[in-house]
Design a protein around this motif. Structure first.
Motif, PDB file in Angstrom:
ATOM      1  N   VAL A   1       0.858  -1.189   0.000  1.00 24.34           N
ATOM      2  CA  VAL A   1       0.000   0.000   0.000  1.00 24.34           C
ATOM      3  C   VAL A   1       0.891   1.235   0.000  1.00 24.34           C
ATOM      4  O   VAL A   1       1.766   1.389   0.864  1.00 24.34           O
ATOM      5  CB  VAL A   1      -0.929  -0.010   1.227  1.00 24.34           C
ATOM      6  CG1 VAL A   1      -1.797   1.229   1.244  1.00 24.34           C
ATOM      7  CG2 VAL A   1      -1.793  -1.261   1.225  1.00 24.34           C
TER       8      VAL A   1
ATOM      9  N   VAL B   1      -1.956   0.969  -4.479  1.00 27.52           N
ATOM     10  CA  VAL B   1      -1.200  -0.246  -4.164  1.00 27.52           C
ATOM     11  C   VAL B   1      -0.272  -0.527  -5.342  1.00 27.52           C
ATOM     12  O   VAL B   1      -0.710  -0.519  -6.499  1.00 27.52           O
ATOM     13  CB  VAL B   1      -2.122  -1.447  -3.911  1.00 27.52           C
ATOM     14  CG1 VAL B   1      -1.319  -2.734  -3.798  1.00 27.52           C
ATOM     15  CG2 VAL B   1      -2.937  -1.231  -2.654  1.00 27.52           C
TER      16      VAL B   1
ATOM     17  N   ASP C   1      -6.438  -9.825   2.374  1.00 26.23           N
ATOM     18  CA  ASP C   1      -5.497  -9.739   3.486  1.00 26.23           C
ATOM     19  C   ASP C   1      -4.367 -10.745   3.309  1.00 26.23           C
ATOM     20  O   ASP C   1      -4.291 -11.455   2.313  1.00 26.23           O
ATOM     21  CB  ASP C   1      -6.225  -9.948   4.818  1.00 26.23           C
ATOM     22  CG  ASP C   1      -6.940 -11.293   4.881  1.00 26.23           C
ATOM     23  OD1 ASP C   1      -6.840 -12.053   3.898  1.00 26.23           O
ATOM     24  OD2 ASP C   1      -7.587 -11.576   5.901  1.00 26.23           O
TER      25      ASP C   1
ATOM     26  N   ASN D   1     -10.520   4.631  -0.076  1.00 30.16           N
ATOM     27  CA  ASN D   1     -10.132   4.211   1.268  1.00 30.16           C
ATOM     28  C   ASN D   1     -10.829   5.053   2.323  1.00 30.16           C
ATOM     29  O   ASN D   1     -10.212   5.477   3.302  1.00 30.16           O
ATOM     30  CB  ASN D   1      -8.610   4.302   1.424  1.00 30.16           C
ATOM     31  CG  ASN D   1      -8.101   3.547   2.638  1.00 30.16           C
ATOM     32  OD1 ASN D   1      -8.651   2.520   3.019  1.00 30.16           O
ATOM     33  ND2 ASN D   1      -7.038   4.046   3.252  1.00 30.16           N
TER      34      ASN D   1
ATOM     35  N   LEU E   1      -7.073   0.309   4.295  1.00 34.45           N
ATOM     36  CA  LEU E   1      -5.694   0.161   3.825  1.00 34.45           C
ATOM     37  C   LEU E   1      -4.814   1.163   4.552  1.00 34.45           C
ATOM     38  O   LEU E   1      -5.205   2.323   4.759  1.00 34.45           O
ATOM     39  CB  LEU E   1      -5.626   0.384   2.309  1.00 34.45           C
ATOM     40  CG  LEU E   1      -6.509  -0.529   1.453  1.00 34.45           C
ATOM     41  CD1 LEU E   1      -6.379  -0.172  -0.011  1.00 34.45           C
ATOM     42  CD2 LEU E   1      -6.145  -1.993   1.674  1.00 34.45           C
TER      43      LEU E   1
ATOM     44  N   GLN F   1       1.419  -1.291   4.103  1.00 36.74           N
ATOM     45  CA  GLN F   1       0.805  -2.566   4.438  1.00 36.74           C
ATOM     46  C   GLN F   1       0.974  -3.545   3.278  1.00 36.74           C
ATOM     47  O   GLN F   1       0.855  -3.176   2.113  1.00 36.74           O
ATOM     48  CB  GLN F   1      -0.680  -2.357   4.742  1.00 36.74           C
ATOM     49  CG  GLN F   1      -1.473  -3.619   5.000  1.00 36.74           C
ATOM     50  CD  GLN F   1      -2.952  -3.343   5.169  1.00 36.74           C
ATOM     51  OE1 GLN F   1      -3.388  -2.197   5.127  1.00 36.74           O
ATOM     52  NE2 GLN F   1      -3.724  -4.386   5.353  1.00 36.74           N
TER      53      GLN F   1
ATOM     54  N   VAL G   1      -0.396  -6.558   1.082  1.00 34.90           N
ATOM     55  CA  VAL G   1      -1.689  -7.122   0.696  1.00 34.90           C
ATOM     56  C   VAL G   1      -1.479  -8.057  -0.496  1.00 34.90           C
ATOM     57  O   VAL G   1      -0.441  -8.026  -1.150  1.00 34.90           O
ATOM     58  CB  VAL G   1      -2.704  -6.012   0.335  1.00 34.90           C
ATOM     59  CG1 VAL G   1      -3.074  -5.185   1.544  1.00 34.90           C
ATOM     60  CG2 VAL G   1      -2.162  -5.128  -0.775  1.00 34.90           C
TER      61      VAL G   1
END
Length: 431
Positions: A112, A266, A295, A329, A334, A338, A340
């Motif tokens: 992200v 992303v 996830d 978002n 998010l 992160q 994903v």
């Protein structure tokens, strides 16, 4: 004399010793214990007269009682097991070849990445008067974050305004004198050189006034820097400065960090082999491709967005190309940096032949399935797997409606006889 002799004990009769008497006693004890334990070792008849082993006693002529055969049939199992016992058929489960649509996805690990991350620095030196934000607060563009003592800058701005007013007065005076000299020159009252000198003086004062105006604007801008505002809307990080501290312009110390969270992007990488397909689907005549995010465990879908752009070069060290997708978002699902799982939908198979993935077997690189024929025997068929998604596979090499086997493969061979127990066609979900 004769009677006394006859009453005497017969010395020729055998006499029992104490050892022999003890041996006889032990023999009697063993016999008694054996008689007691024999009934315990014999099989007992349960209530109702059924002997151990579950078989009733035979009636006259050795025939079993009425109903004994029925109980034996019930204990033998289901009809399928009876069929397997009689004709040596292998019990299996099956599924029908169905037709439907199947989406083709490219799976990749993504990170992200916010659209904008701004580190705020101080552009003036001074003492911090107030910090107007909370840690982790969502701030808006133009919101005042930190206030710095403006008095030194205000004094410099006032000094620049004074210089501007003085030089403007000198410029006005020089312009009036120039006009007067020009009229006197028409009457030949003064020399032409005097007019030229006065014109140069006017130009000089005009330059001075312009410089003073620049100084005034500069200090006005510096004065606005005393109120540090948020350049973008986003989430502010931990507080890095407190009231009462003195900060300096040009320092590398960050006042605050703001990260834009909505919308957010992303970045993920796919193999360069898929690049032509992606470029074809993102051409002028096509819309944006759909990207779904999951996830880390790939069990929960986080959100869905659109492919934004591709990188302009392939990474030669990995043979991949980076892609960026944008997502709404608003719920803050998010978070920056992160990890994903991204699934890029690149195509959809129309009217594909679908079977359960568990029905597909492999012999080296060749995929095959077992097809049930009308005579309850199986035939091995080679197939081509076009795509696999979840518990379904799109294949080529079979016809819709064909029955394929989904279990008990280790007992199957080409031409083996099977007993179909159940069908999985109803358990197959949508593609």
């Amino acid at each position: 004399m004769q009677e006394a002799t006859s009453a005497a004990p017969d010395e020729s009769a055998p006499q029992q010793t104490p050892h022999e008497r003890r041996w006889l006693a032990w023999v009697l004890v063993v016999l008694v214990c054996g008689i007691i334990t024999i009934p315990l070792l014999l099989p007992t008849m349960p209530p109702g007269g059924m002997p151990p082993g579950g078989m009733p006693p035979a009636g006259p002529g050795g025939a079993a009682p009425r109903g004994a055969g029925d109980k034996g049939k019930k204990a033998s199992g289901s009809p399928s097991s009876v069929m397997a016992a009689t004709d040596n058929s292998t019990p299996v489960t099956t599924a029908k070849v169905q037709t439907g649509h199947m989406d083709i996805f490219l799976d990749a690990l993504g990170t992200v990445t916010p659209l904008a991350t701004v580190n705020v620095y101080s552009q003036v030196s001074g003492r911090v008067l107030a910090v107007n934000y909370r840690e982790g607060q969502m701030v808006h563009k133009g919101q005042v974050l930190v206030e710095i003592d403006p008095r030194p800058t205000e004094a410099q701005a006032q000094q620049a305004r004074g210089s501007l007013a003085r030089d403007r007065a000198l410029l006005d005076q020089a312009r009036v004198n120039l006009q007067r000299y020009q009229e006197a020159l028409k009457d030949h009252a003064i020399a032409e050189q005097t007019v030229f000198d006065q014109s140069a003086t006017v130009n000089q004062y005009e330059g001075t006034v312009a410089n003073d105006e620049g100084q005034v604007k500069y200090y006005e801008v510096q004065l606005s820097y005393c109120h540090i505002i948020a350049p973008i809307s986003g989430k502010i990080g931990l507080r890095l400065v407190d009231s009462g501290n003195t900060i300096f312009s040009g320092s590398s110390t960050t006042i605050a960090t703001i990260t834009q969270l909505n919308p957010i992007t992303v970045v993920f990488s796919v193999a360069e082999d898929h690049l032509p397909k992606i470029q074809q689907k993102t051409g002028p005549n096509h819309g944006a491709l759909t990207v779904a995010l999951y996830d880390r465990s790939q069990t929960s879908q986080l959100t869905t967005g659109k492919l934004l752009t591709l990188d302009n070069q392939v990474d030669t060290s990995t043979g991949t190309v980076r892609l960026r997708a944008q997502f709404d978002n608003a719920a803050a699902a998010l978070y920056p940096n992160q990890f994903v799982n991204a699934r890029l939908q690149v195509d959809t198979l129309q009217n594909a032949k679908l079977i359960p993935t568990g029905a597909v077997q492999y012999n080296g690189q060749q995929a095959f399935v077992y097809v049930v024929k009308q005579d309850s025997t199986v035939a091995l068929r080679n197939i081509t797997v076009l795509n696999t998604e979840g518990n379904q596979s799109a294949i080529d090499g079979l016809n819709p409606g064909d029955t394929v086997i989904t279990s008990n493969f280790d007992r199957l061979t080409d031409g083996a006889k099977v007993a179909v127990g159940s069908s999985q066609s109803a358990m197959m979900g949508p593609a």
